[in-house]
Design a protein around this motif. Sequence first.
Motif, PDB file in Angstrom:
ATOM      1  N   PHE A 112      52.598  48.272  48.775  1.00 27.11           N
ATOM      2  CA  PHE A 112      51.326  49.001  48.781  1.00 27.11           C
ATOM      3  C   PHE A 112      51.409  50.288  47.962  1.00 27.11           C
ATOM      4  N   GLU A 142      49.950  41.715  46.882  1.00 23.51           N
ATOM      5  CA  GLU A 142      49.307  43.017  47.033  1.00 23.51           C
ATOM      6  C   GLU A 142      50.304  44.082  46.662  1.00 23.51           C
ATOM      7  N   HIS A 147      45.401  42.843  44.374  1.00 24.99           N
ATOM      8  CA  HIS A 147      45.734  41.803  45.368  1.00 24.99           C
ATOM      9  C   HIS A 147      45.161  40.479  44.854  1.00 24.99           C
ATOM     10  N   HIS A 176      36.724  53.416  58.023  1.00 27.54           N
ATOM     11  CA  HIS A 176      38.025  52.989  58.566  1.00 27.54           C
ATOM     12  C   HIS A 176      38.785  54.241  58.992  1.00 27.54           C
ATOM     13  N   LYS A 178      41.989  54.836  58.856  1.00 23.76           N
ATOM     14  CA  LYS A 178      43.170  55.137  58.044  1.00 23.76           C
ATOM     15  C   LYS A 178      42.820  55.146  56.559  1.00 23.76           C
ATOM     16  N   LEU A 180      43.212  53.670  53.169  1.00 24.31           N
ATOM     17  CA  LEU A 180      43.681  52.369  52.691  1.00 24.31           C
ATOM     18  C   LEU A 180      43.693  52.323  51.158  1.00 24.31           C
ATOM     19  N   PRO A 181      44.529  51.422  50.609  1.00 24.79           N
ATOM     20  CA  PRO A 181      44.603  51.272  49.150  1.00 24.79           C
ATOM     21  C   PRO A 181      43.322  50.714  48.532  1.00 24.79           C
ATOM     22  N   VAL A 184      42.529  45.680  47.124  1.00 24.61           N
ATOM     23  CA  VAL A 184      41.615  44.571  47.427  1.00 24.61           C
ATOM     24  C   VAL A 184      40.278  44.735  46.683  1.00 24.61           C
ATOM     25  N   LYS A 236      34.740  46.186  52.723  1.00 23.21           N
ATOM     26  CA  LYS A 236      36.145  46.634  52.628  1.00 23.21           C
ATOM     27  C   LYS A 236      36.166  48.153  52.627  1.00 23.21           C
ATOM     28  N   CYS A 277      38.777  40.450  53.745  1.00 20.90           N
ATOM     29  CA  CYS A 277      40.123  39.910  53.514  1.00 20.90           C
ATOM     30  C   CYS A 277      40.956  39.804  54.795  1.00 20.90           C
ATOM     31  N   LEU A 278      40.588  40.569  55.842  1.00 18.08           N
ATOM     32  CA  LEU A 278      41.370  40.693  57.077  1.00 18.08           C
ATOM     33  C   LEU A 278      42.723  41.362  56.776  1.00 18.08           C
ATOM     34  N   PRO A 279      43.292  42.165  57.665  1.00 13.60           N
ATOM     35  CA  PRO A 279      42.831  42.423  59.028  1.00 13.60           C
ATOM     36  C   PRO A 279      41.608  43.339  59.014  1.00 13.60           C
ATOM     37  N   ARG A 281      38.887  45.881  61.168  1.00 14.67           N
ATOM     38  CA  ARG A 281      38.619  46.722  62.333  1.00 14.67           C
ATOM     39  C   ARG A 281      37.186  46.444  62.761  1.00 14.67           C
TER      40      ARG A 281
HETATM   41  C1  SN0 Z   1      45.634  46.550  53.693  1.00 15.17           C
HETATM   42  C2  SN0 Z   1      44.704  47.071  52.613  1.00 15.17           C
HETATM   43  O1  SN0 Z   1      45.081  47.037  51.417  1.00 15.17           O
HETATM   44  O2  SN0 Z   1      43.615  47.512  52.937  1.00 15.17           O
HETATM   45  C3  SN0 Z   1      45.897  45.067  53.536  1.00 15.17           C
HETATM   46  C4  SN0 Z   1      44.705  44.188  53.336  1.00 15.17           C
HETATM   47  C5  SN0 Z   1      45.048  42.795  52.925  1.00 15.17           C
HETATM   48  N1  SN0 Z   1      45.027  46.784  54.993  1.00 15.17           N
HETATM   49  C6  SN0 Z   1      45.563  47.591  55.895  1.00 15.17           C
HETATM   50  O3  SN0 Z   1      46.595  48.197  55.673  1.00 15.17           O
HETATM   51  C7  SN0 Z   1      44.831  47.720  57.231  1.00 15.17           C
HETATM   52  C8  SN0 Z   1      45.653  48.430  58.256  1.00 15.17           C
HETATM   53  C9  SN0 Z   1      44.896  48.813  59.515  1.00 15.17           C
HETATM   54  O4  SN0 Z   1      45.526  49.475  60.331  1.00 15.17           O
HETATM   55  O5  SN0 Z   1      43.732  48.474  59.701  1.00 15.17           O
END
Ligand code: SN0
Length: 320
Positions: A112, A142, A147, A176, A178, A180-181, A184, A236, A277-279, A281
């Motif tokens: 990441f 990723e 990704h 969200h 956190k 995030l990158p 995606v 996303k 894409c999951l995961p 929230r």
């Molecule tokens: C990663 C992202 O790049 O957003 C992987 C997605 C495929 N997602 C996360 O790190 C979510 C972590 C979280 O705690 O919700």
Amino acid sequence: MRTFFNAEDIGNLDKALSEARAIKADRYAWKHLGRDKTILLVFFNNSLRTRLSSQKAAMNLGMNAIVLNIGQDSWRLETELGVVMDGDKSEHLREAIPVMGSYCDIIGVRSFASLSDREADYAETVLQQFVAYSGRPVISLESATVHPCQALADLITIDEYKRKTTPKVVLSWAPHPKALPQAVPNSFAQWMVAAGYEVVICHPEGYELDPRFTGGAKIEYDQMKAFEGADFVYAKNWSCPGVVCPEDYGKILSTDMSWTVGSRQMAVTDNARFMHCLPVRRNMIVTDEVIDSPASLVIPEAANREISAQLVMKRMLEAL
Ligand code: SN0
């Protein structure tokens, strides 16, 4: 195919989609291709879909898969060049990568973004070291900015469910807790534009993605306006890409819960299907109501990760 990072690496997308359909119709038809071949799947970060779908795809092709979780199963690895290694990292990537390359035929890497050094992230410094020193074809599972296995699975999913040749595909930022990158959304935008779809990206001010990935897409700051007539909605979260303000790179600029995708936004679409894409929230990115509705494609989308991974590995095995 020696690298799988961007849409252009796969060549003609219509051809790739018909190959994906053939794989889905009989995923064990190429079991001979992977005989006595090994893929190494290297994870610097957590994963559920990527590691399971990659292992399954390798098995479908008759290939062995070795999974390595860096820092848990292995020594902690130093990734920066020119540092005095007097800390907690026991081995440098510079040695670890050629060693890994000597035990396999293909390497997949999950690494990441740091979200602290935009220049290093956008130069894909970790992934590029695998290209330079492994001597093997490299798949991004990723990496800092892309990704592609996810984007190819998304393309396959949209191709299966679309009701028009040129659907309207909306990529929406959502809140969200956190940072995030951008990998995606970068890849999704790149692949959807490459497929020739009508692509609209909506987000609050300051979340502008790097134009090298979004060129050809329409940028919209009004989410409701963006969703009008949409055929597919892709939600996303991403942190600040630092395009407008480099000093904000990797920061959370908004926590505005009015961007959570719910029935209010879905109501103005053309019966759009919901994707992620999951995961995910729940009730941050998307309401329970939408993700639990028949409009949601998140499970078939995740299932297509096996198909996209297999397509990429098949192409690499054919070119060995
Ligand atoms: C990663 C992202 O790049 O957003 C992987 C997605 C495929 N997602 C996360 O790190 C979510 C972590 C979280 O705690 O919700």
